[in-house]
Scaffold this motif. Structure first.
Motif, PDB file in Angstrom:
ATOM      1  N   VAL A   1       4.205  -5.728  -7.737  1.00 12.40           N
ATOM      2  CA  VAL A   1       4.045  -6.830  -6.791  1.00 12.40           C
ATOM      3  C   VAL A   1       5.110  -7.876  -7.105  1.00 12.40           C
ATOM      4  N   ILE A   2       6.028  -8.034  -6.179  1.00 17.07           N
ATOM      5  CA  ILE A   2       7.098  -9.020  -6.331  1.00 17.07           C
ATOM      6  C   ILE A   2       6.706 -10.270  -5.556  1.00 17.07           C
ATOM      7  N   SER A   3       6.782 -11.409  -6.225  1.00 12.92           N
ATOM      8  CA  SER A   3       6.422 -12.675  -5.587  1.00 12.92           C
ATOM      9  C   SER A   3       7.637 -13.574  -5.498  1.00 12.92           C
ATOM     10  N   MET A   4       7.652 -14.366  -4.443  1.00 18.74           N
ATOM     11  CA  MET A   4       8.697 -15.374  -4.241  1.00 18.74           C
ATOM     12  C   MET A   4       7.987 -16.718  -4.317  1.00 18.74           C
ATOM     13  N   GLY A   5       7.988 -17.297  -5.495  1.00 21.11           N
ATOM     14  CA  GLY A   5       7.177 -18.481  -5.717  1.00 21.11           C
ATOM     15  C   GLY A   5       5.700 -18.100  -5.651  1.00 21.11           C
ATOM     16  N   ASP A   6       4.935 -18.773  -4.822  1.00 18.61           N
ATOM     17  CA  ASP A   6       3.500 -18.489  -4.673  1.00 18.61           C
ATOM     18  C   ASP A   6       3.231 -17.393  -3.644  1.00 18.61           C
ATOM     19  N   GLU A   7       4.269 -16.890  -2.982  1.00 18.90           N
ATOM     20  CA  GLU A   7       4.085 -15.897  -1.934  1.00 18.90           C
ATOM     21  C   GLU A   7       4.255 -14.487  -2.497  1.00 18.90           C
ATOM     22  N   ALA A   8       3.173 -13.724  -2.503  1.00 19.03           N
ATOM     23  CA  ALA A   8       3.237 -12.335  -2.951  1.00 19.03           C
ATOM     24  C   ALA A   8       3.709 -11.457  -1.794  1.00 19.03           C
ATOM     25  N   LEU A   9       4.744 -10.687  -2.056  1.00 20.58           N
ATOM     26  CA  LEU A   9       5.296  -9.804  -1.033  1.00 20.58           C
ATOM     27  C   LEU A   9       4.556  -8.466  -1.056  1.00 20.58           C
ATOM     28  N   PRO A  10       4.678  -7.652   0.000  1.00 22.74           N
ATOM     29  CA  PRO A  10       3.981  -6.359   0.030  1.00 22.74           C
ATOM     30  C   PRO A  10       4.286  -5.524  -1.218  1.00 22.74           C
ATOM     31  N   ALA A  11       3.244  -4.909  -1.782  1.00 23.29           N
ATOM     32  CA  ALA A  11       3.373  -4.151  -3.022  1.00 23.29           C
ATOM     33  C   ALA A  11       4.290  -2.939  -2.838  1.00 23.29           C
ATOM     34  N   ILE A  12       5.042  -2.636  -3.889  1.00 21.71           N
ATOM     35  CA  ILE A  12       5.904  -1.452  -3.918  1.00 21.71           C
ATOM     36  C   ILE A  12       5.144  -0.344  -4.649  1.00 21.71           C
ATOM     37  N   GLU A  13       4.753   0.692  -3.962  1.00 19.06           N
ATOM     38  CA  GLU A  13       4.035   1.808  -4.582  1.00 19.06           C
ATOM     39  C   GLU A  13       5.033   2.703  -5.297  1.00 19.06           C
ATOM     40  N   VAL A  14       4.698   3.010  -6.571  1.00 21.67           N
ATOM     41  CA  VAL A  14       5.593   3.820  -7.394  1.00 21.67           C
ATOM     42  C   VAL A  14       4.876   5.116  -7.767  1.00 21.67           C
ATOM     43  N   ALA A  15       5.434   6.237  -7.352  1.00 20.45           N
ATOM     44  CA  ALA A  15       4.820   7.536  -7.660  1.00 20.45           C
ATOM     45  C   ALA A  15       5.002   7.880  -9.131  1.00 20.45           C
TER      46      ALA A  15
END
Length: 477
Positions: free
Chosen positions: A129-143
């Motif tokens: 989960v990459i966040s830009m400040g307080d905004e969490a961006l859509p999760a990156i699913e890793v196989a």
């Protein structure tokens, strides 16, 4: 009909004689048609040139007839390499001193290094989960088993629209790699962070090697690099300290958008001047004068008469004496000198703008007078140039009958094209008539040649008969 061999009996070159007679008969009419065709073609070309010049002028008239042209404002920077700006119609005139102490920056961070370079794999997988400040961006699913390169590619594909990009930096000596994230969003509080979760959704797992927590100056995360911190732009306008999350600043000055390009030296502010877009108006007025002069010069060229010597007829241009051209010029010139509005308007005729008519009918601009008129009576320009009663509409209305569909010039062109068609028809008639003349002359000359042959035969027989008479004594002399 039987024909004789060319001049066999008479010794005449019948073909050449007949060709010469036909050519002599054809020449005057052919010369007349050629002159008519040449003159008509020249007129068609001339009217095309005139029509093009009128159309160019009308295009400029439409530009100068737009009220929004006189509603534009300009924001001029003394150094656009440091600060540039644009102004809307809501701007107000003014001059401002702007200093830039810091530009707005975005976040750029790097994870701790992992071994194996870009091929380092994460056996159990999970999500990031990459966040830009307080905004969490859509999760990156890793196989499970995904490599660092695959994670980079997934971030670039899924978070491109959010302004986040990823890359890998590898140390050639140790073959260890760091995942580098860059954000396009500037402004304090927009730093990038990464939190790893295992396949069950719990924080941690082998992806935790990519964790980037919020920067803590007192206790920074081990191995993590905070390459660039997101920060606000800091600047001042006339000494008033201001901040902006972006370098594109709207609202600090009403109707003006600033573009902070680089920091300024202390004590050396950039001067920003906001004023009416007089340069744009001046440019369009000069385009009008140029287009009008082009029309006048084109008309003058097409109606010129040039003397070539005392014993020779003068050379005349294609549209000499053309009533359409004469009426067009008279109409246009009369419209330019008409007074608009009343004395309180400031600008009533073109001369008030420093635009006067020269002897050859072209216009001349007094630049200093034009600048003074724009500075002192700018608000009068809209009513003078635009609207139904403005100069541009009135002049366009006088020109339109010449260029519109089925207008004066189009009707002229139609008539001239009919003349060209008539010339072609007359040439066909002439060709048929010459063919008939040639056939008739050949028949007449061949008949004459045959008669000469018959007379020769009769003469020969008569001579033989006389020679055989008894007692006929031939003379040797």
């Amino acid at each position: 009909m039987a024909t004789t061999i060319n001049g066999y009996n008479s010794g005449l070159d019948i073909q050449t004689i007949v060709s010469s007679l036909v050519a002599a008969e054809k020449a005057p009419k052919e010369a007349q048609l050629s002159r008519l065709e040449s003159a008509t073609t020249a007129k068609i070309t001339g009217i095309g040139q005139l029509k093009s010049a009128i159309a160019d002028l009308q295009s400029v008239l439409k530009d100068l007839n737009k009220p929004e042209l006189f509603e534009k404002w300009s924001a001029t920077s003394s150094d656009s390499k440091l600060v540039s700006a644009s102004a809307s119609k809501d701007a107000l005139a003014g001059s401002y001193k702007i200093e830039v102490s810091r530009l707005a920056t975005s976040s750029k961070v790097a994870t701790a290094a992992v071994s194996g370079g870009g091929e380092h794999s994460f056996a159990s997988g999970g999500s990031l989960v990459i966040s830009m400040g307080d905004e969490a961006l859509p999760a990156i699913e890793v196989a499970a088993g995904a490599t660092l390169k695959e994670i980079r590619d997934a971030i670039n594909a899924q978070l491109k629209e959010q302004g986040v990009s990823a890359n890998i930096v590898t140390d050639p000596k140790t073959n260890t790699s760091q995942l580098v994230l860059t954000s396009s969003k500037t402004g304090a509080g927009n730093d990038l962070t990464i939190q790893a979760f295992d396949a069950d959704g719990n924080p941690g797992g082998d992806l935790a090697a990519l964790d980037i927590p919020t920067y803590d100056a007192g206790n920074p995360a081990a191995g993590v690099s905070y390459i660039s911190m997101a920060a606000d732009a800091e600047f001042s306008i006339d000494g008033l300290a201001l901040k902006s999350a972006t370098n594109n600043v709207a609202g600090a000055i009403e109707g003006v958008t600033l573009n902070l390009v680089a920091t300024t030296e202390a004590g050396k502010p950039v001067t920003l001047t906001v004023d009416r877009d007089k340069a744009g108006v001046t440019s369009t007025i000069k385009k009008f004068v140029d287009a009008y002069n082009k029309l006048m010069n084109t008309a003058a060229t097409l109606t010129a008469v040039a003397s070539v010597g005392e014993d020779k007829a003068p050379v005349t241009a294609a549209l000499v004496g053309d009533a359409s051209v004469r009426n067009l010029l008279t109409t246009a010139r009369n419209e330019l000198v008409k007074v608009s509005g009343d004395e309180s308007d400031g600008i009533r005729i073109l001369a008030d703008l420093g635009i006067t008519t020269q002897k050859d009918g072209t216009l001349k601009i007094d630049d200093s007078k034009l600048d003074r008129a724009l500075n002192e009576n700018f608000n009068s320009l809209t009513s003078f140039f635009t609207g139904d009663n403005g100069l541009m509409s009135r002049l366009d209305a006088k020109l339109d009958p010449y260029t519109k569909t089925d207008g004066v010039l189009e009707q002229r062109l139609s008539g001239l094209n009919k003349t060209i068609s008539s010339v072609d028809d007359q040439r066909e008639v002439l060709a048929r008539r010459m063919q008939q003349l040639q056939a008739r002359l050949l028949a007449q000359f061949n008949a004459m040649d045959a008669l000469v042959g018959q007379l020769n035969q009769t003469s020969s027989r008569l001579a033989q008969s006389l020679a055989s008479l008894p007692g006929l004594i031939k003379s040797d002399s």
